[in-house]
Design an enzyme around this catalytic site. Sequence first.
Site, PDB file in Angstrom:
ATOM      1  N   GLU A  66       0.822  -1.223   0.000  1.00 34.33           N
ATOM      2  CA  GLU A  66       0.000   0.000   0.000  1.00 34.33           C
ATOM      3  C   GLU A  66       0.852   1.268   0.000  1.00 34.33           C
ATOM      4  OE1 GLU A  66      -2.850  -0.526  -0.791  1.00 34.33           O
ATOM      5  OE2 GLU A  66      -3.612  -2.341   0.144  1.00 34.33           O
ATOM      6  N   HIS A 106      -2.940   2.482   8.199  1.00 37.01           N
ATOM      7  CA  HIS A 106      -4.074   1.737   7.652  1.00 37.01           C
ATOM      8  C   HIS A 106      -4.307   0.526   8.542  1.00 37.01           C
ATOM      9  CE1 HIS A 106      -6.558  -0.622   4.996  1.00 37.01           C
ATOM     10  NE2 HIS A 106      -5.627  -1.545   4.868  1.00 37.01           N
ATOM     11  N   HIS A 111      -7.625  -2.590   9.910  1.00 37.10           N
ATOM     12  CA  HIS A 111      -8.908  -3.263   9.650  1.00 37.10           C
ATOM     13  C   HIS A 111      -9.705  -3.379  10.954  1.00 37.10           C
ATOM     14  CE1 HIS A 111      -6.513  -5.712   6.344  1.00 37.10           C
ATOM     15  NE2 HIS A 111      -6.662  -4.440   6.003  1.00 37.10           N
ATOM     16  N   GLU A 165     -17.871  12.797  22.369  1.00 33.87           N
ATOM     17  CA  GLU A 165     -16.656  13.500  21.946  1.00 33.87           C
ATOM     18  C   GLU A 165     -16.276  13.316  20.477  1.00 33.87           C
ATOM     19  OE1 GLU A 165     -13.699  12.803  24.953  1.00 33.87           O
ATOM     20  OE2 GLU A 165     -14.882  13.939  26.394  1.00 33.87           O
ATOM     21  N   HIS A 175     -13.211  -2.914   3.660  1.00 33.72           N
ATOM     22  CA  HIS A 175     -11.804  -3.284   3.791  1.00 33.72           C
ATOM     23  C   HIS A 175     -11.200  -2.754   5.094  1.00 33.72           C
ATOM     24  CE1 HIS A 175      -7.561  -3.589   1.850  1.00 33.72           C
ATOM     25  NE2 HIS A 175      -7.451  -3.398   3.143  1.00 33.72           N
TER      26      HIS A 175
END
Length: 271
Positions: A116, A139, A141, A169, A210
Amino acid sequence: MKDIMTAPFVEEMKKTAANMYRLGWDERNGGNISYMLDENEVAQYLDTSRVLRTIPTGFDASALTGRIFIVTGTGKYFKNVKDDPETNLGIIRIAKDGTTAELLWGYKDGGKFTSELPAHLMSHIARLKADPLNRVVMHSHPTNTLAMNYVVELDEKKFTHALWEMCTECIVVFPDGVGVLPWMLCGTNEIGEATAEKMLQYRLVIWALHGIYGAGRTMDEAFGLIETVEKAAQIYMLTAHLPRLNTIKDEDMKTLAEAFGVEYRKDFLDL
Ligand code: 2HA
Ligand code: ZN
């Protein structure tokens, strides 16, 4: 020269990857982190004129020429970063041509950076335009965030609003909301470009079905953003099948945002 294993940035990568694994956000080789480093700080730990090998990036990252990043490795497991940072992480510098990464340390088993990398570096370029102090892109999941993708419309306004309603919040932590991309093939320049486009406006971007991207000036900021979304998503998923008797009203959110003095997306309220 100081020992790289004691460098604060290596320590931060180890701790963050371990935390994300512990929280169940990064199964197997899921997730990736890139962290832009200060060249002078790196030079205390590495001879930055010594390039171990060069690796093509597969896209033009010339806007980042000379910039140094510590990046998780492709196919590597977050759970293993802490015990073997030199295999699971690498430190790269973007070369003059913008399409080559110079490896300064790590990927000891002959590996390379995350698949990525386009989404990471393109997001760094975009976030630096929005905030010159941005340093981190991550990144992940996260379980409930992903679950929510299956039951809430994949629309930025609706998705952000659903999250904002779940914890008082939320609107203060991410007043800029959450960008949402449709399902796309991961690991490509196309998803990288689409992510970067969103990153001009958002620090958080959902990759539908994803995972999520978060960006920030520090590891804590990027992590804290994802953590707050995941907490809200957890509350959403815990209550989605139950009759909802109470909610945080749009008026309450306005009061909050004004009390905390944050610039929020006004068009994401009163939907
Ligand atoms: O690198 O999470 O999106 C593993 C991933 C790809
Ligand atoms: Zn992923």
